[in-house]
Motif scaffolding. Structure first.
Motif, PDB file in Angstrom:
ATOM      1  N   THR A  67       0.830  -1.208   0.000  1.00 32.87           N
ATOM      2  CA  THR A  67       0.000   0.000   0.000  1.00 32.87           C
ATOM      3  C   THR A  67       0.862   1.255   0.000  1.00 32.87           C
ATOM      4  OG1 THR A  67      -1.740  -1.199   1.136  1.00 32.87           O
ATOM      5  CG2 THR A  67      -1.827   1.208   1.234  1.00 32.87           C
ATOM      6  N   PRO A  68       0.570   2.177  -0.912  1.00 37.52           N
ATOM      7  CA  PRO A  68       1.353   3.409  -0.939  1.00 37.52           C
ATOM      8  C   PRO A  68       1.121   4.242   0.323  1.00 37.52           C
ATOM      9  CG  PRO A  68      -0.123   3.277  -2.857  1.00 37.52           C
ATOM     10  CD  PRO A  68      -0.448   2.127  -1.968  1.00 37.52           C
TER      11      PRO A  68
ATOM     12  N   HIS B  90       1.707  -9.068  -7.451  1.00 38.13           N
ATOM     13  CA  HIS B  90       0.562  -9.037  -6.533  1.00 38.13           C
ATOM     14  C   HIS B  90      -0.502  -8.011  -6.885  1.00 38.13           C
ATOM     15  CE1 HIS B  90       3.966 -10.762  -4.082  1.00 38.13           C
ATOM     16  NE2 HIS B  90       3.093 -11.747  -4.197  1.00 38.13           N
ATOM     17  N   GLY B  91      -0.296  -7.254  -7.974  1.00 37.36           N
ATOM     18  CA  GLY B  91      -1.342  -6.363  -8.448  1.00 37.36           C
ATOM     19  C   GLY B  91      -1.266  -4.955  -7.890  1.00 37.36           C
ATOM     20  N   ASN B  92      -2.411  -4.263  -7.988  1.00 38.55           N
ATOM     21  CA  ASN B  92      -2.468  -2.820  -7.746  1.00 38.55           C
ATOM     22  C   ASN B  92      -3.143  -2.512  -6.413  1.00 38.55           C
ATOM     23  OD1 ASN B  92      -1.606  -2.834 -10.447  1.00 38.55           O
ATOM     24  ND2 ASN B  92      -3.712  -2.686 -11.174  1.00 38.55           N
ATOM     25  N   PHE B  93      -2.489  -1.651  -5.637  1.00 39.34           N
ATOM     26  CA  PHE B  93      -3.016  -1.239  -4.336  1.00 39.34           C
ATOM     27  C   PHE B  93      -3.032   0.283  -4.317  1.00 39.34           C
ATOM     28  CE2 PHE B  93      -2.888  -5.256  -1.906  1.00 39.34           C
ATOM     29  CZ  PHE B  93      -2.234  -6.057  -2.815  1.00 39.34           C
ATOM     30  N   SER B  94      -4.114   0.848  -3.805  1.00 39.54           N
ATOM     31  CA  SER B  94      -4.194   2.297  -3.780  1.00 39.54           C
ATOM     32  C   SER B  94      -4.424   2.802  -2.363  1.00 39.54           C
ATOM     33  CB  SER B  94      -5.289   2.800  -4.719  1.00 39.54           C
ATOM     34  OG  SER B  94      -6.549   2.476  -4.206  1.00 39.54           O
ATOM     35  N   TYR B  95      -4.167   4.082  -2.187  1.00 39.26           N
ATOM     36  CA  TYR B  95      -4.372   4.727  -0.890  1.00 39.26           C
ATOM     37  C   TYR B  95      -4.752   6.172  -1.146  1.00 39.26           C
ATOM     38  CZ  TYR B  95      -3.767   5.552   4.096  1.00 39.26           C
ATOM     39  OH  TYR B  95      -3.975   5.842   5.413  1.00 39.26           O
ATOM     40  N   THR B  96      -5.680   6.690  -0.330  1.00 33.08           N
ATOM     41  CA  THR B  96      -6.176   8.055  -0.503  1.00 33.08           C
ATOM     42  C   THR B  96      -6.026   8.819   0.800  1.00 33.08           C
ATOM     43  OG1 THR B  96      -7.779   7.271  -2.137  1.00 33.08           O
ATOM     44  CG2 THR B  96      -8.212   9.422  -1.133  1.00 33.08           C
ATOM     45  N   VAL B  97      -5.590  10.067   0.683  1.00 34.27           N
ATOM     46  CA  VAL B  97      -5.558  10.953   1.858  1.00 34.27           C
ATOM     47  C   VAL B  97      -6.333  12.225   1.522  1.00 34.27           C
ATOM     48  CG1 VAL B  97      -3.346  10.097   2.758  1.00 34.27           C
ATOM     49  CG2 VAL B  97      -3.368  12.037   1.177  1.00 34.27           C
ATOM     50  N   SER B  98      -6.978  12.774   2.540  1.00 30.33           N
ATOM     51  CA  SER B  98      -7.635  14.075   2.392  1.00 30.33           C
ATOM     52  C   SER B  98      -6.577  15.160   2.499  1.00 30.33           C
ATOM     53  CB  SER B  98      -8.686  14.264   3.482  1.00 30.33           C
ATOM     54  OG  SER B  98      -9.690  13.303   3.327  1.00 30.33           O
TER      55      SER B  98
ATOM     56  N   THR C 248       5.744   6.669  -1.044  1.00 30.26           N
ATOM     57  CA  THR C 248       6.575   5.485  -0.871  1.00 30.26           C
ATOM     58  C   THR C 248       5.640   4.285  -0.873  1.00 30.26           C
ATOM     59  OG1 THR C 248       6.446   5.778   1.515  1.00 30.26           O
ATOM     60  CG2 THR C 248       8.391   6.691   0.398  1.00 30.26           C
ATOM     61  N   VAL C 249       6.193   3.090  -0.942  1.00 30.09           N
ATOM     62  CA  VAL C 249       5.336   1.906  -0.985  1.00 30.09           C
ATOM     63  C   VAL C 249       5.645   1.015   0.211  1.00 30.09           C
ATOM     64  CG1 VAL C 249       4.570  -0.084  -2.316  1.00 30.09           C
ATOM     65  CG2 VAL C 249       5.207   2.037  -3.476  1.00 30.09           C
ATOM     66  N   GLY C 250       4.581   0.783   0.996  1.00 35.50           N
ATOM     67  CA  GLY C 250       4.694   0.038   2.238  1.00 35.50           C
ATOM     68  C   GLY C 250       4.320   0.949   3.387  1.00 35.50           C
ATOM     69  N   GLN C 251       3.523   0.433   4.295  1.00 35.66           N
ATOM     70  CA  GLN C 251       3.103   1.235   5.447  1.00 35.66           C
ATOM     71  C   GLN C 251       3.531   0.551   6.732  1.00 35.66           C
ATOM     72  OE1 GLN C 251      -0.958   2.530   5.356  1.00 35.66           O
ATOM     73  NE2 GLN C 251      -0.665   3.642   3.446  1.00 35.66           N
ATOM     74  N   LYS C 252       3.569   1.331   7.809  1.00 38.65           N
ATOM     75  CA  LYS C 252       3.942   0.835   9.151  1.00 38.65           C
ATOM     76  C   LYS C 252       5.302   0.151   9.125  1.00 38.65           C
ATOM     77  CE  LYS C 252      -0.733   0.655  10.906  1.00 38.65           C
ATOM     78  NZ  LYS C 252      -1.794  -0.097  11.565  1.00 38.65           N
TER      79      LYS C 252
ATOM     80  N   ILE D  28      -1.501   4.991  -6.534  1.00 38.30           N
ATOM     81  CA  ILE D  28      -1.640   3.579  -6.885  1.00 38.30           C
ATOM     82  C   ILE D  28      -0.242   3.007  -7.052  1.00 38.30           C
ATOM     83  CG2 ILE D  28      -2.524   1.896  -8.548  1.00 38.30           C
ATOM     84  CD1 ILE D  28      -4.557   4.035  -9.434  1.00 38.30           C
ATOM     85  N   ALA D  29       0.032   1.903  -6.364  1.00 39.58           N
ATOM     86  CA  ALA D  29       1.297   1.183  -6.523  1.00 39.58           C
ATOM     87  C   ALA D  29       1.000  -0.123  -7.252  1.00 39.58           C
ATOM     88  CB  ALA D  29       1.929   0.897  -5.159  1.00 39.58           C
ATOM     89  N   ARG D  30       1.804  -0.415  -8.259  1.00 38.33           N
ATOM     90  CA  ARG D  30       1.573  -1.620  -9.062  1.00 38.33           C
ATOM     91  C   ARG D  30       2.738  -2.601  -8.868  1.00 38.33           C
ATOM     92  NH1 ARG D  30      -2.636   0.073 -12.230  1.00 38.33           N
ATOM     93  NH2 ARG D  30      -2.703   2.316 -12.612  1.00 38.33           N
ATOM     94  N   CYS D  31       2.410  -3.741  -8.251  1.00 35.37           N
ATOM     95  CA  CYS D  31       3.408  -4.809  -8.048  1.00 35.37           C
ATOM     96  C   CYS D  31       3.278  -5.808  -9.194  1.00 35.37           C
ATOM     97  CB  CYS D  31       3.151  -5.505  -6.708  1.00 35.37           C
ATOM     98  SG  CYS D  31       4.111  -7.015  -6.495  1.00 35.37           S
ATOM     99  N   ASN D  32       4.395  -6.231  -9.726  1.00 31.55           N
ATOM    100  CA  ASN D  32       4.332  -7.139 -10.879  1.00 31.55           C
ATOM    101  C   ASN D  32       3.696  -8.484 -10.537  1.00 31.55           C
ATOM    102  OD1 ASN D  32       6.796  -7.893  -9.424  1.00 31.55           O
ATOM    103  ND2 ASN D  32       7.183  -9.236 -11.179  1.00 31.55           N
TER     104      ASN D  32
END
Ligand SMILES: [Fe+2]
Length: 141
Positions: free
Chosen positions: A50-51, A132-140, A69-73, A126-130
């Motif tokens: 997750t971005p 594992h696919g696409n993961f997105s994250y939204t912030v206000s 960046t890609v990866g949280q916590k 949106i982060a695209r892993c070759n």
């Protein structure tokens, strides 16, 4: 050699270099979109893909530095020969304002752009892993 022929030769050579440096698109085996199955309890696997979006100071013209960046916590996605984040996109509301293509083992998921946030309500990456696919994250904003 005519000047025009020389320019054509140079253009062809630069295309060949670009192609030689690009990753093999056959390595991209998953282009599905994914979300947290349980948003209150994301798994380490989900967090790794997750971005994360950070908004930093604006410059004198009013453009804020936005970093993705890609990866949280503290869980960072790898970049190895057969597994990496090959692309990150950044959207301000629904308009794409940044995109970066990345190379396995050479570059690891990161995007930075100066964005005018005056009328923007949300940023989404949106982060695209070759693999594992696409993961997105939204912030206000
Ligand atoms: Fe992955």
């Amino acid at each position: 050699m005519e000047r025009r022929d020389a320019i054509k030769t140079l253009a062809a050579a630069s295309l060949a270099i670009t192609a030689a440096n690009a990753y093999d698109e056959k390595l991209i085996v998953n282009t599905n979109d994914y979300e947290f199955k349980d948003p209150q309890n994301p798994t380490d696997y989900e967090l790794k893909h997750t971005p994360a979006i950070s908004i930093k100071d604006a410059d004198k013209a009013g453009f804020s530095l936005v970093e993705v960046t890609v990866g949280q916590k503290g869980i960072i996605h790898p970049s190895v020969d057969n597994h990496w984040i090959y692309q990150i996109e950044l959207f301000a509301d629904d308009k794409r304002v940044g995109i970066v293509d990345l190379e396995p083992s050479v570059s690891r998921g990161y995007l930075a752009a100066r964005v005018q946030l005056k009328d923007v309500k949300k940023l989404r990456a949106i982060a695209r892993c070759n693999l594992h696919g696409n993961f997105s994250y939204t912030v206000s904003v």
